[in-house]
Scaffold this motif. Structure first.
Motif, short mmCIF file in Angstrom:
data_model
loop_
_atom_site.label_atom_id
_atom_site.label_comp_id
_atom_site.label_asym_id
_atom_site.label_seq_id
_atom_site.Cartn_x
_atom_site.Cartn_y
_atom_site.Cartn_z
N GLN A 394 0.90 -1.15 -0.14
CA GLN A 394 -0.09 -0.10 0.03
C GLN A 394 0.81 1.26 0.08
OE1 GLN A 394 -1.79 -0.35 3.95
NE2 GLN A 394 -2.44 -2.39 3.37
N LEU A 395 0.28 2.28 -0.74
CA LEU A 395 0.83 3.50 -0.63
C LEU A 395 -0.14 4.68 -0.21
CD1 LEU A 395 3.43 5.41 -1.23
CD2 LEU A 395 2.36 5.89 -3.67
N HIS A 396 0.42 5.38 0.82
CA HIS A 396 -0.49 6.42 1.36
C HIS A 396 0.03 7.70 0.89
CE1 HIS A 396 -3.01 4.08 4.38
NE2 HIS A 396 -1.93 3.28 4.11
N ILE A 397 -0.89 8.33 0.21
CA ILE A 397 -0.54 9.57 -0.21
C ILE A 397 -1.27 10.73 0.51
CG2 ILE A 397 -0.43 11.14 -2.32
CD1 ILE A 397 -0.60 9.11 -4.22
N VAL A 398 -0.57 11.54 1.26
CA VAL A 398 -0.88 12.70 1.98
C VAL A 398 -0.46 14.16 1.57
CG1 VAL A 398 -1.09 11.09 4.05
CG2 VAL A 398 1.01 12.34 3.60
N GLY A 399 -1.19 14.95 1.97
CA GLY A 399 -0.73 16.19 1.82
C GLY A 399 -1.49 16.84 0.51
N GLY A 400 -1.24 18.08 0.02
CA GLY A 400 -1.95 18.65 -1.01
C GLY A 400 -1.98 18.10 -2.36
N GLY A 401 -0.99 17.14 -2.78
CA GLY A 401 -0.94 16.38 -3.91
C GLY A 401 -2.11 15.21 -3.56
N ALA A 402 -2.59 14.87 -2.68
CA ALA A 402 -3.68 13.79 -2.51
C ALA A 402 -4.95 14.26 -3.05
CB ALA A 402 -3.57 13.38 -0.97
N TYR A 403 -5.07 15.64 -3.45
CA TYR A 403 -6.10 16.13 -4.16
C TYR A 403 -6.35 15.46 -5.46
CZ TYR A 403 -7.82 19.24 -0.54
OH TYR A 403 -8.06 20.08 0.59
N ASN A 404 -5.14 15.28 -6.34
CA ASN A 404 -4.85 15.06 -7.67
C ASN A 404 -5.21 13.63 -7.99
OD1 ASN A 404 -3.97 14.60 -10.35
ND2 ASN A 404 -2.52 16.24 -9.93
N GLU A 405 -6.35 13.36 -8.24
CA GLU A 405 -7.11 12.12 -8.44
C GLU A 405 -6.32 11.39 -9.73
OE1 GLU A 405 -11.36 11.65 -8.24
OE2 GLU A 405 -11.49 12.38 -6.32
N TYR A 406 -5.97 12.06 -10.54
CA TYR A 406 -5.48 11.56 -11.78
C TYR A 406 -4.14 11.12 -11.61
CZ TYR A 406 -3.63 12.02 -16.60
OH TYR A 406 -2.92 11.72 -17.85
N LEU A 407 -3.28 12.04 -10.79
CA LEU A 407 -1.83 11.40 -10.57
C LEU A 407 -2.12 10.40 -9.41
CD1 LEU A 407 1.14 11.89 -10.53
CD2 LEU A 407 1.05 13.72 -8.82
N ASN A 408 -2.90 10.17 -8.79
CA ASN A 408 -2.89 9.21 -8.03
C ASN A 408 -3.43 7.62 -8.49
OD1 ASN A 408 -2.75 10.92 -5.54
ND2 ASN A 408 -5.10 11.07 -5.25
N GLN A 409 -4.29 8.03 -9.63
CA GLN A 409 -4.56 6.66 -10.45
C GLN A 409 -3.41 6.26 -11.11
OE1 GLN A 409 -7.55 4.82 -10.05
NE2 GLN A 409 -5.93 3.28 -11.14
N LEU A 410 -2.55 7.09 -11.78
CA LEU A 410 -1.24 6.89 -12.56
C LEU A 410 -0.40 6.26 -11.74
CD1 LEU A 410 -0.81 10.41 -14.61
CD2 LEU A 410 -1.45 8.05 -15.64
N THR A 411 -0.25 6.91 -10.37
CA THR A 411 0.81 6.28 -9.35
C THR A 411 0.37 4.56 -9.26
OG1 THR A 411 1.18 8.33 -8.26
CG2 THR A 411 1.78 6.53 -7.13
N ALA A 412 -0.86 4.35 -8.92
CA ALA A 412 -1.39 3.08 -8.76
C ALA A 412 -0.98 2.22 -9.86
CB ALA A 412 -2.88 3.02 -8.39
N ASP A 413 -1.26 2.82 -11.02
CA ASP A 413 -0.95 1.95 -12.33
C ASP A 413 0.22 1.80 -12.45
OD1 ASP A 413 -3.82 2.53 -12.83
OD2 ASP A 413 -3.74 3.76 -14.10
N PHE A 414 1.14 2.47 -12.47
CA PHE A 414 2.47 2.45 -12.74
C PHE A 414 3.54 1.67 -11.75
CE2 PHE A 414 2.33 6.05 -15.85
CZ PHE A 414 2.92 5.47 -16.77
N SER A 415 3.03 1.91 -10.62
CA SER A 415 3.43 0.94 -9.11
C SER A 415 2.94 -0.40 -9.09
CB SER A 415 3.23 1.93 -7.97
OG SER A 415 2.02 1.90 -7.57
N GLY A 416 1.69 -0.60 -9.50
CA GLY A 416 0.84 -1.83 -9.24
C GLY A 416 0.71 -1.91 -7.86
N LYS A 417 0.82 -0.86 -7.06
CA LYS A 417 0.40 -0.96 -5.58
C LYS A 417 -1.22 -0.20 -5.52
CE LYS A 417 4.62 -2.33 -4.95
NZ LYS A 417 4.73 -3.76 -4.71
N THR A 418 -1.79 -0.68 -4.34
CA THR A 418 -3.10 0.03 -3.90
C THR A 418 -2.52 1.37 -3.29
OG1 THR A 418 -4.25 -2.20 -3.64
CG2 THR A 418 -5.07 -0.10 -2.37
N VAL A 419 -3.10 2.66 -3.64
CA VAL A 419 -2.86 3.79 -3.29
C VAL A 419 -4.31 4.34 -2.39
CG1 VAL A 419 -2.86 6.11 -3.97
CG2 VAL A 419 -1.50 4.44 -4.97
#
Length: 481
Positions: A394-419
């Motif tokens: 699991q990757l927990h994204i916190v802070g202002g960047g956590a608003y960015n759903e597009y980047l969050n999904q990209l991060t899950a896709d490239f890493s293969g981890k649940t975000v």
């Protein structure tokens, strides 16, 4: 009990009020103000007097709400320091870590002490702006005259209470603390012509510092405030505010910088950790923040500054979603992107130099930036698992960047981890719960993280495109040439 988090980042600061209501933590922003460095005669400085004044204005607002007593904790960014002479006088303006004075200093230092030795001593990654290199370039007379060398949040607390301390989570980022002795390293201090006595006592997060000296600020109507030394490095507070659970999670504190790592009981100072530039910063409760410092939303912030048309960050995401297909591969951790004269031109120059397509529009730039950041995050997670031998699910994204759903999904896709994304206010929340633990309203860190899970929305993202490994390999090939 009322708790006030003073949370100051590189671009803004705010005071956040926290209270327990119905077994949940409720927070409310009560004062926000701008921050940023100034270029004066070619040197980048912070306006520390402005920051102190805004803290006082915020506390005055607290009093106007009918709150007579509260606790206060201050967190800011790391590595920058204040030279304090006698009678609490600041000896010079505070230089920003984005100043160019240290761009070649690492090479000067490692000629006198090998990289491997410094890393074994401190466990801290080699960044050109570390305090070690800043102090090396400091005016020697100013250093000699300094009674105290204080990190920025410690200095602000000192201005309020008169008590100097060196809070550990921020002090560790100096690259001057020895992992074995748990103190400032004498050999490194000698390189700087700095005395150990110039740093005040190392202090644990959760230490009660003292009351705000209201008589020093007669023009402000302030409540009775007890200052608690929280985890004063904003990343350390963000990690406290990360609602991780189980044993196989990592965090990504996403703001101007992106800090990706794990919470560890022991430092990792292997050759592989050094090669990949991972750091061992001290955390609260005697933990180690084993992490990588990655460029973050600074890239898109700077692009926004130089675009002719003004876009908000939500509009950047919408424009990026309209793009698809190939994008140029860019390692935004390259030092050329630290503080270029024009970020858009720097990105375009890089693409020309590497014979890649050049992004022109806001959508193309945002699409390029978000995809490359997600790849960089995914590669860092691969490295993290390889270096530590620890599996990350699991990757927990916190802070202002956590608003960015597009980047969050990209991060899950490239890493293969649940975000898991949220809370966005993790730094202020970590600041607040540290105060609450100090005041015994919360039992410990585990209870604090359960409280956070119960109190704030956390969104889940599962990987959709596991074929992204090919793109990651192409990224590595292009960016390592």
């Amino acid at each position: 009990m009322t708790y006030i988090a003073v949370d100051i980042g590189a671009s803004s600061g705010r005071l956040v009020l926290g209270e327990m209501k119905n077994a949940q933590l409720e927070i409310k922003e009560i004062h926000r103000f701008a921050n940023g460095f100034m270029d004066i005669s070619g040197t980048c400085y912070w306006d520390i007097d402005h920051l102190l004044n805004e803290i006082l204005k915020g506390l005055e607002k607290v009093k106007s709400l009918g709150i007579e007593t509260c606790t206060v904790g201050i967190d800011t960014w790391a590595v920058d320091y204040v030279l304090v002479g006698h009678e609490r006088k600041r000896l010079r303006e505070v230089v920003s870590y984005r100043d160019s004075r240290t761009k070649d200093t690492i090479e000067k230092i490692i000629k006198q002490m090998p990289k491997e030795k410094i890393y074994q001593k401190t466990g801290i990654q080699f960044q050109p702006f570390n305090t070690l290199y800043q102090l090396y370039e400091e005016e020697k007379e100013k250093l000699k005259d300094a009674q105290y060398i204080l990190m920025v949040p410690d200095f602000l607390a000192f201005c309020l209470t008169g008590r100097p301390v060196a809070e550990k989570t921020n002090a560790s980022t100096t690259q001057l603390l020895n992992l074995e002795t748990k103190s400032f390293d004498e050999e490194l201090l000698q390189l700087l012509s700095v005395k150990k006595e110039q740093f005040p006592e190392l202090t644990e997060p959760g230490t009660e510092l003292g009351e705000v000296r209201r008589e020093w600020f007669p023009t402000f109507d302030l409540p009775k405030c007890t200052v608690i030394t929280v985890a004063t490095h904003d990343t350390a507070s963000a990690v406290i505010g990360t609602p991780g659970f189980g044993d196989n999670w990592a965090y990504l504190s996403s703001g101007t910088w992106s800090l990706l790592g794990i919470e560890s009981e022991v430092p990792v100072v292997s050759n592989l950790a050094l090669k990949n530039n991972y750091t061992n910063e001290w955390g609260a409760f005697h933990t180690i923040r084993f992490l990588k410092n990655i460029i973050g939303m600074w890239i898109i912030q700077e692009v926004r500054r130089f675009l002719k048309k003004d876009y908000n960050f939500g509009q950047f995401v919408e424009e990026a979603k309209k793009e698809n297909g190939a994008f140029p591969y860019i390692n935004f951790n390259d030092k050329r992107f630290l503080n270029p004269a024009n970020m858009i031109e720097e990105i375009q120059s890089y693409c020309c130099e590497t014979n890649q397509q050049v992004p022109e529009t806001a959508g193309e730039l945002a699409y390029c930036i978000y995809n490359n950041l997600a790849i960089i995050y995914a590669i860092a997670m691969e490295e993290l698992q390889q270096i530590t031998g620890k599996r990350i699910d699991q990757l927990h994204i916190v802070g202002g960047g956590a608003y960015n759903e597009y980047l969050n999904q990209l991060t899950a896709d490239f890493s293969g981890k649940t975000v898991y994304a949220g809370p966005t206010e993790a730094t202020a929340i970590g600041n607040l719960v540290m105060q609450m633990i100090a005041m015994k309203e919360i039992e410990d860190l585990q209870a604090a993280r359960q409280l956070i899970r119960d109190s704030f929305e956390i969104k889940k993202y599962t990987p959709n495109h596991l074929h992204q490994q090919t793109i990651m390999e192409q990224f590595k090939e292009v960016t390592t040439k």
